[in-house]
Design a protein around this motif. Sequence first.
Motif, PDB file in Angstrom:
ATOM      1  N   PRO A  13       0.887  -1.286  -0.137  1.00 55.66           N
ATOM      2  CA  PRO A  13      -0.101  -0.048  -0.139  1.00 55.66           C
ATOM      3  C   PRO A  13       0.854   1.258  -0.019  1.00 55.66           C
ATOM      4  N   TRP A  14       0.250   2.218  -0.430  1.00 56.91           N
ATOM      5  CA  TRP A  14       1.046   3.643  -0.516  1.00 56.91           C
ATOM      6  C   TRP A  14       0.235   4.414   0.584  1.00 56.91           C
ATOM      7  N   ALA A  15       0.851   5.491   0.956  1.00 58.75           N
ATOM      8  CA  ALA A  15       0.200   6.484   1.948  1.00 58.75           C
ATOM      9  C   ALA A  15       0.585   8.001   1.352  1.00 58.75           C
ATOM     10  N   TYR A  16      -0.403   8.983   1.613  1.00 58.04           N
ATOM     11  CA  TYR A  16       0.052  10.504   1.541  1.00 58.04           C
ATOM     12  C   TYR A  16       0.355  11.085   2.637  1.00 58.04           C
ATOM     13  N   GLY A  17       1.069  11.991   2.672  1.00 58.96           N
ATOM     14  CA  GLY A  17       1.436  13.115   3.703  1.00 58.96           C
ATOM     15  C   GLY A  17       1.356  14.386   3.288  1.00 58.96           C
ATOM     16  N   ASP A  18       1.271  15.379   4.268  1.00 58.46           N
ATOM     17  CA  ASP A  18       1.274  16.776   3.690  1.00 58.46           C
ATOM     18  C   ASP A  18       2.423  17.409   4.287  1.00 58.46           C
ATOM     19  N   TYR A  19       3.179  18.045   3.398  1.00 58.29           N
ATOM     20  CA  TYR A  19       4.398  18.952   3.611  1.00 58.29           C
ATOM     21  C   TYR A  19       4.304  19.937   4.765  1.00 58.29           C
ATOM     22  N   SER A  20       3.077  20.225   5.030  1.00 59.77           N
ATOM     23  CA  SER A  20       3.258  21.381   6.122  1.00 59.77           C
ATOM     24  C   SER A  20       3.339  20.712   7.401  1.00 59.77           C
ATOM     25  N   GLU A  21       3.148  19.467   7.485  1.00 60.98           N
ATOM     26  CA  GLU A  21       3.434  18.429   8.864  1.00 60.98           C
ATOM     27  C   GLU A  21       5.023  18.547   9.163  1.00 60.98           C
ATOM     28  N   PHE A  22       5.777  18.946   8.247  1.00 61.72           N
ATOM     29  CA  PHE A  22       7.279  18.729   8.427  1.00 61.72           C
ATOM     30  C   PHE A  22       7.792  20.014   8.613  1.00 61.72           C
ATOM     31  N   LYS A  23       9.046  20.182   9.198  1.00 60.00           N
ATOM     32  CA  LYS A  23       9.895  21.316   9.118  1.00 60.00           C
ATOM     33  C   LYS A  23      10.701  21.352   7.847  1.00 60.00           C
ATOM     34  N   HIS A  24      10.191  22.017   6.859  1.00 58.70           N
ATOM     35  CA  HIS A  24      11.037  21.937   5.835  1.00 58.70           C
ATOM     36  C   HIS A  24      11.640  23.447   5.458  1.00 58.70           C
ATOM     37  N   PRO A  25      12.885  23.280   5.004  1.00 53.03           N
ATOM     38  CA  PRO A  25      13.719  24.558   4.666  1.00 53.03           C
ATOM     39  C   PRO A  25      13.006  25.446   3.811  1.00 53.03           C
ATOM     40  N   VAL A  26      12.141  24.954   2.921  1.00 52.30           N
ATOM     41  CA  VAL A  26      11.606  25.831   1.958  1.00 52.30           C
ATOM     42  C   VAL A  26      10.032  25.400   2.333  1.00 52.30           C
ATOM     43  N   LYS A  27       9.303  26.593   2.308  1.00 50.13           N
ATOM     44  CA  LYS A  27       7.917  26.712   2.594  1.00 50.13           C
ATOM     45  C   LYS A  27       7.207  26.183   1.573  1.00 50.13           C
ATOM     46  N   ILE A  34       4.142   8.225  -0.470  1.00 49.02           N
ATOM     47  CA  ILE A  34       5.084   7.336  -0.310  1.00 49.02           C
ATOM     48  C   ILE A  34       4.706   5.712   0.063  1.00 49.02           C
ATOM     49  N   PRO A  35       5.609   4.923  -0.380  1.00 46.74           N
ATOM     50  CA  PRO A  35       5.172   3.492  -0.019  1.00 46.74           C
ATOM     51  C   PRO A  35       5.153   3.442   1.340  1.00 46.74           C
ATOM     52  N   GLN A  36       3.823   2.798   1.899  1.00 45.81           N
ATOM     53  CA  GLN A  36       3.742   2.784   3.340  1.00 45.81           C
ATOM     54  C   GLN A  36       4.852   2.164   4.147  1.00 45.81           C
ATOM     55  N   GLY A  37       5.250   2.898   5.211  1.00 44.81           N
ATOM     56  CA  GLY A  37       6.426   2.382   5.993  1.00 44.81           C
ATOM     57  C   GLY A  37       7.861   2.806   5.516  1.00 44.81           C
ATOM     58  N   GLN A  38       7.772   3.385   4.392  1.00 45.57           N
ATOM     59  CA  GLN A  38       9.098   3.783   3.674  1.00 45.57           C
ATOM     60  C   GLN A  38       9.263   5.513   3.848  1.00 45.57           C
ATOM     61  N   ASN A  39      10.655   6.040   3.435  1.00 40.87           N
ATOM     62  CA  ASN A  39      10.736   7.407   3.709  1.00 40.87           C
ATOM     63  C   ASN A  39      11.001   8.138   2.299  1.00 40.87           C
ATOM     64  N   TRP A  40      10.769   7.351   1.256  1.00 37.72           N
ATOM     65  CA  TRP A  40      11.064   7.899  -0.318  1.00 37.72           C
ATOM     66  C   TRP A  40       9.819   8.249  -0.841  1.00 37.72           C
ATOM     67  N   ARG A  41       9.933   9.370  -1.513  1.00 38.93           N
ATOM     68  CA  ARG A  41       8.628   9.542  -2.201  1.00 38.93           C
ATOM     69  C   ARG A  41       8.506   8.988  -3.586  1.00 38.93           C
ATOM     70  N   ILE A  42       7.286   8.428  -4.082  1.00 38.32           N
ATOM     71  CA  ILE A  42       6.978   8.162  -5.371  1.00 38.32           C
ATOM     72  C   ILE A  42       6.394   9.216  -6.193  1.00 38.32           C
TER      73      ILE A  42
END
Length: 108
Positions: A13-27, A34-42
Amino acid sequence: MNTQTKQGHTPGPWAYGDYSEFKHPVKTKGYFIIPQGQNWRIAEMLSLENTEANARLIAAAPELLAALKAICDDNSTIVKYICEGSYKPNISRLIDRGKQAIAKAQGK
């Protein structure tokens, strides 16, 4: 790293995430898949109309594909159930898989 299936896509399975949930250097405003349980983006969807809905739909793609394939691969059971009135317990399982994939795509 070869994570593709014979069909040529990353297994779910895949999952989605919101960039606003992370402290990202660029707003960044948008979503990622991402593949669920992984840390790389599809995939990424950045600052577009309906971005979250698109992200949900893309994240549900493996389950939607699997449910549709299960229904199509077992079409003789479905035809017997609809046309001949015979019941196969498999039908309920196939319908449940489809409903679960649709619910994920719709964010429910």
